[in-house]
Scaffold this active site. Structure first.
Site, PDB file in Angstrom:
ATOM      1  CD1 TRP A  85      -3.765  -0.529   3.292  1.00 48.92           C
ATOM      2  CD2 TRP A  85      -3.891  -1.009   1.129  1.00 48.92           C
ATOM      3  NE1 TRP A  85      -2.714  -1.364   2.989  1.00 48.92           N
ATOM      4  CE2 TRP A  85      -2.765  -1.671   1.667  1.00 48.92           C
ATOM      5  CE3 TRP A  85      -4.156  -1.151  -0.228  1.00 48.92           C
ATOM      6  CZ2 TRP A  85      -1.918  -2.477   0.900  1.00 48.92           C
ATOM      7  CZ3 TRP A  85      -3.301  -1.956  -0.996  1.00 48.92           C
ATOM      8  CH2 TRP A  85      -2.201  -2.618  -0.429  1.00 48.92           C
ATOM      9  CG  ASP A  86      -6.363  -4.448   5.243  1.00 44.73           C
ATOM     10  OD1 ASP A  86      -5.532  -3.553   5.004  1.00 44.73           O
ATOM     11  OD2 ASP A  86      -6.150  -5.393   6.036  1.00 44.73           O
ATOM     12  CD  GLU A 108       2.630  -2.019   6.452  1.00 50.83           C
ATOM     13  OE1 GLU A 108       2.555  -3.172   6.931  1.00 50.83           O
ATOM     14  OE2 GLU A 108       1.837  -1.117   6.748  1.00 50.83           O
ATOM     15  CE  LYS A 149       3.786  -6.795   7.005  1.00 50.22           C
ATOM     16  NZ  LYS A 149       3.266  -5.557   7.604  1.00 50.22           N
ATOM     17  CD  GLN A 150       0.735  -6.106   1.962  1.00 47.57           C
ATOM     18  OE1 GLN A 150       0.731  -5.908   3.156  1.00 47.57           O
ATOM     19  NE2 GLN A 150      -0.352  -6.017   1.225  1.00 47.57           N
TER      20      GLN A 150
END
Lengths: 768, 768
Positions: B359-360, B490, B602-603
């Site tokens: 999906w980046d 994640e 994580k992000q």
């Protein structure tokens, strides 16, 4: 489709007729074992059809490299693989130059297998016509000796039916074996020496990595019409095998008999350089006795086992066969002689689940072994975990828990974790609770407290420490919570506040604190030793208590039930009965995410807690929780129906209890899950035993007394079981009229039947 | 420890000095690519030291078998592996019988690498003394042509420094290559033919399973002091390689030059039986032009790219180098010529992440390509997903969703899911939302609506259908819930009601319903076609709406923030700054279960939603959420800092924004994560671009206008960037005094700067 080809018989498993597509299933069902080794029912002679070869040695495994897509910190480096060991059963037969092979011969008739559970042997007989026209009658009988547990014995009889024939028989050993599950073509065995001496031969080999040394050995004698052949065999070897060949002209009607003694000596029990001489010792003993006398010993030894553990069922031959099959397999797998061994979910009947130890041992198997063996056997099972305490502490350290916290592995061979899925390994931590519960259960049943001060308390301290570190305080709930766990219901992963796990955690701490008090008072020197060794302090135990006293338990006011986990009521609560049949079993029909977000329960979870801690709850509580959870339970674990059967019986729902019982008792014989070819479900067999004894018989230990509330399924006329309660053997017989209790022992004991006290004198039988 | 050996330079990446232990890292950093192929900076000549060989062909992959411990229904059968392709760069050099090898020679001096980003070439030069005393000066220059994208060109110059010497140069091709990550010794390539013709040679091979046909080819010419050698080379072949050998006596001071043209022709672009003739066509064209002219073309082509996409930074050479490196690598990876290709997280610089599409692409890369290329490139990226719609529908079917619901894969090469961890594959379903958002984003930026009726609406319908089926109604909450998901963070798996996912699901349905209305009104025939094809009904869309209107969003009244997921507040909310440094990075220091139950992010997860849907929330909302979540964010994904940088800038926290920017812009050059040797983080490089343009520059599209709220980090004097907005190129320059907007195009446009309308004429420059 159930296989349904096993003939109903009270004492034997019988198959009649040869069907190639059930060979692998029968290889599982007719497996033999003696606690030290096991053998699938593979043919002795060459077979070119589909087969799953399996010879297993207790405690011999291989640490296969863990391979995962995304490596996560804390993963064990390996997972244990049960190894197929060198073939010791092989006897090739060549008849006028044609190799006997049931897959390629002209015809097979009167094929019959029998696993005689009463006497502990397996026999296969058939008639065969070869492509070259020779007709033979073959009968092969074999057993793994309970008395010489490194020995297997085979008597292989060949009668020539229609013409004079040259028969060549070739007993052999072969270490060129593979594992069914070896995805990566790894080699697991190193063969270091092959030797022979007259009619004996040896293959010395060791496993890769673990370096278990094994000598596979054999001795063969061949008889024509009962008279031993005088010539020595010719011996041929290659890199991995050794074969003795005897060639003989056999007249029509004559019988050639091979007696092969073979097996393994292992360096768990001998020095590595003495494996061959140890093999010779076994062969010398066996030769002295001969096949018939060994068989006599075998019958006697199995007789003793049955004397203490048999369950009889009248009026239902299939049920009788089923329960005996379960008891037989449990005894083939584990006999409690060696506290380094344990009970793998598939025993010695297949490779799956790595032959390793799970929480099944404590939660399901221990009650069976406590009640049907001397208490040393149960002690051995507890001691197994005590020996692994250091490894459990290391395991917890790998996951970041210091200070002597112990997390026992989910799956193990030697105390190390050897399973590699985070949702199981890192999260299914309730296993720690089962291990603590087993200590409590042992004391409750045997009355023997000595295990606690000697070993158990250290285990309990490690476990209590783990729970104390594993919780965290939720500011939001103002309670301690357990986040990120997988409960016994493995159809949920990474849930918060799984009620069963939270409840066990609290119980473990409370129980450990109680035992600390008791040991302090009653076993002062043990207490001092342990207190010093574990560096315990009263501040630490006070911290534990704070956790136990303030644990969070998810609860629904609406349904008046504890919730399996936080958020359970967000699920779409469609009952199993309203699911289309085509959707089941969900573990075959649904993707994992769908299973996870469904309400469906693989095996008892909240109800497992109600089973362990029955006396903490009222019957009304049980009923409410049973009514709420059972309708969502798919029982796709072999360990599920037994707990439900016991609870249904307790709630007086005997029809339902019986239905659950059927699901567990003939799971393998009728191959409910279409997978029996992979091996048998050994640990769940103990659950079947519990269904009868604790379910129908209503056996409990309470107030330090053996208690019964016997009921009987409509379908049965009578049943009976035996309980070894603190060295007194009690035979309980239940029929439609009532129940009878017969004590054989040396002490008077009191029991309760339907809550009334009953005094039993040795030798006396009391009817209620 | 950062590597920190790359010299600061505005237009080049420069390494000076030879260190064996940074060879693998430099091989990543100096990688070259042209969208169709890529090459790590491996040496042409033999090297016996540690190296990670990598030659990659866009779209050529291998479906490796998925292997997991416990197979779960719905797992893809394979995961895609990016394949190391046959070596085309090799040139062995033998000097007086000794092979040139920087690992075993006597000494290396003046070693220097340069990756010239302005002109698109890579050069390596050094002096070397061999064990036999011969001293050489070597300079190798190579590039992958943007114009002939099947061609690589190498000029390899050898000057003999100290004595007359016999030099043998051996350009070769080699298909005996392996993958670093090939655990199982699988073979990935079949070589079918090796041939040569004078100074040309060819290896024809195809990949196993996927059967991609590739011709690897070369042509070599050798010059002594600029004069081509007259003799033809001697050619030697073995099973997997072909080599041309030229041997020449070279006087002291003279220079021998090899010019090698080589590369791949692939049957994605040619008929399989025409691969060799296609190779000859490329070689003919290249030979006609010669190395210098090709190099001229290369400089011109890169000049055009920079014209549209350069960002300049004044007063900070390292920042300037960092951003240009990012822009350069993005252009090396994807140029938008072929809608069958996409942007792998490591581009052509390593094997990890399978070179596949994540999906980046939609969430991070699309904005860069929209703003720096013609809109056809962005269209190609959207079209890629349209071509995969059928596969996405199949993928959803595998997971039990019927009726045309589409679940795009988490990782893909050809539209099929090819990642095999359930917590990612089955649960990280928010990717579907990013794919829908990209359609919206494309329309918003380009003003071009035509993609929606032509292709996009079908994608949106599939996605809306998926969300509608994926939710369930919670009786308890009286809302629709999304159970069992993994959000962008994640470090959580299998959570319920991840706010970001729930919000995206609702938005996707709302947006799809709006587009249905719009297409119905404005593109009636498209509407009819799609309505019929998808068998849509008003009942179905009404059902969707019910879900969108009644979606549950977890919220904390106490903190006035949306919760990342149900139960987030049960965690121990210790901020990252209060964690001991030795505990980080948590993904290296902690076991997975500990990470999962921690609050660490994580992000961006909730904040990712605030980034996408900024205009749905007030600045106060953003501030509250940023203040709540950022302190728990460990930014252990390369995709995390950019979003936070943009939001910090929006909140006027320029110091923090700059700190985040630094983390993303030189992630690879300074090797923050100590893993650059595995390859570069290509997709996060687009995030770096966003940090400047959207973060510091404050660029947004709103009210159908390009808008800016420019700020500048203290550390910089000025910066500028270019935006291709609907075919008008706008150059934005920001310094401490203000900002300037220069339009080069053919239309007058209006923009907003700090919310004031500014009219721009073509050619005009306006200062604000």
């Amino acid at each position: 489709m159930n296989q349904d080809y096993i003939k109903a018989d009270e004492w034997s498993i019988v198959e009649e007729g040869f069907e190639k597509d059930r060979v692998k299933s029968s290889e599982s069902l007719f497996s033999i074992g003696n606690g030290a080794m096991g053998q699938r029912a593979n043919f002795e002679e060459h077979y070119s059809g589909a087969t799953f070869q399996g010879s297993y040695i207790a405690g011999v495994y291989y640490p296969d490299k863990t391979r995962v897509g995304w490596w996560k910190n804390g993963y064990p480096e390996y997972f244990a693989k049960v190894l197929n060991a060198p073939n010791w059963i092989g006897i090739d037969v060549v008849v006028n130059g044609e190799q006997l092979d049931l897959n390629s011969c002209k015809s097979v008739s009167n094929f019959r297998r029998e696993l005689n559970m009463q006497e502990g042997w397996y026999q296969r007989s058939f008639e065969v016509e070869l492509q070259n026209g020779v007709a033979l009658a073959i009968r092969s009988t074999r057993f793994l000796s309970l008395d010489l547990d490194e020995l297997g014995a085979i008597r292989y009889e060949i009668q020539v039916l229609n013409q004079e024939t040259q028969v060549s028989v070739q007993p052999y050993l072969d270490s060129g074996i593979t594992n069914e599950d070896s995805n990566w073509d790894d080699k697991f065995w190193n063969t270091t020496a092959i030797s022979s001496n007259k009619n004996r031969a040896y293959i010395e080999s060791h496993t890769m990595k673990t370096n278990f040394g094994v000598c596979t050995y054999m001795q063969s004698k061949v008889y024509l019409e009962g008279k031993e052949l005088s010539e020595e065999p010719s011996c041929t070897t290659d890199e991995l095998s050794v074969k003795n060949t005897y060639t003989q002209t056999v007249a029509k009607g004559q019988k050639l008999t091979v007696v092969k003694f073979a097996g393994y000596t292992v360096d768990r029990n001998h020095k590595t350089d003495a494996l061959k001489s140890a093999a010779d010792e076994v062969l010398d003993k066996a030769s002295e006795l001969g096949f018939e006398a060994l068989m006599g010993q075998q019958k006697a030894s199995w007789g003793k086992i049955w004397e203490m553990s048999d369950i009889t069922i009248e009026g239902d031959a299939k049920a009788q066969q089923g329960i005996r099959f379960n008891i037989f397999q449990l005894n083939q797998t584990y006999l409690g002689k060696d506290s380094r061994l344990n009970i793998g979910p598939k025993g010695f009947t297949g490779e799956k689940y790595g032959g390793s130890t799970y929480w099944d041992t404590e939660a399901y198997c221990l009650p069976f072994y406590m009640a049907t063996k001397n208490q040393e056997v149960a002690w051995s099972l507890l001691e197994y975990r005590y020996h692994h305490l250091d490894k459990a502490i290391e395991n917890a350290e790998k996951l970041g828990f210091a200070n002597g916290a112990a997390l026992y592995p989910m799956v193990t061979m030697n105390g190390e974790e050897c399973h590699n899925e985070w949702e199981i390994t890192f999260e299914e931590i309730h296993r720690n609770g089962a291990i603590a519960f087993a200590i409590y259960n042992y004391h409750r049943f045997t009355g023997d407290y000595s295990y606690v001060p000697k070993m158990g308390l250290e285990v309990l301290i490690g476990i209590a420490r783990f729970w104390h570190l594993r919780v965290n305080f939720s500011e939001d709930k103002q309670k301690y919570v357990l986040l990120g766990v997988t409960g016994p219901n493995e159809y949920e992963n990474n849930v918060n506040n799984n009620w069963y796990t939270n409840y066990l955690a609290k119980w473990c701490i409370d129980y450990t604190l109680e035992q600390l008090e008791k040991v302090k008072t009653e076993y002062a020197s043990d207490f001092d030793r342990i207190y010093t060794k574990t560096k315990l302090s009263s501040e630490e135990t006070a911290d534990w208590k704070k956790v136990a006293d303030n644990m969070f338990f998810p609860y629904s006011e609406k349904y008046e039930v504890y919730l399996q986990q936080d958020g359970f009521l967000d699920k779409e609560l469609v009952k199993v009965q309203d699911l289309d049949k085509s959707e089941r079993p969900v573990n075959q029909k649904w993707s994992w995410d769908r299973i996870l977000r469904s309400p469906y329960i693989k095996q008892a979870d909240v109800l497992q807690g109600f089973y362990f801690f029955e006396d903490h709850f009222t019957n009304k509580d049980l009923e409410r929780h049973f009514n709420f959870y059972e309708p969502f339970t798919v029982h796709e674990s072999s360990l599920s129906p037994c707990v439900h059967s016991i609870q249904a019986a307790k709630l007086g729902r005997m029809e339902q209890a019986y239905t659950f019982y059927l699901r567990t008792s003939r799971l393998d014989l009728d191959d409910y899950n279409k997978e029996v070819e992979e091996g048998l479900h050994i640990t769940s067999m103990a659950g079947t035993w519990m269904s009868i004894v604790e379910g129908f018989g209503g056996m409990r230990i309470a107030e330090d007394l053996l208690q019964f509330t016997p009921q009987i399924p409509n379908q049965w006329d009578a049943y009976s079981f035996k309980i070894n309660f603190r060295d007194q053997i009690l035979t309980v017989t239940v029929n439609k009229q009532g129940s009878t209790y017969q004590l054989s022992g040396d002490q008077t004991i009191s029991i309760k039947v339907n809550n009334d006290l009953v005094k039993l004198q040795p030798g006396q039988s009391v009817a209620v």
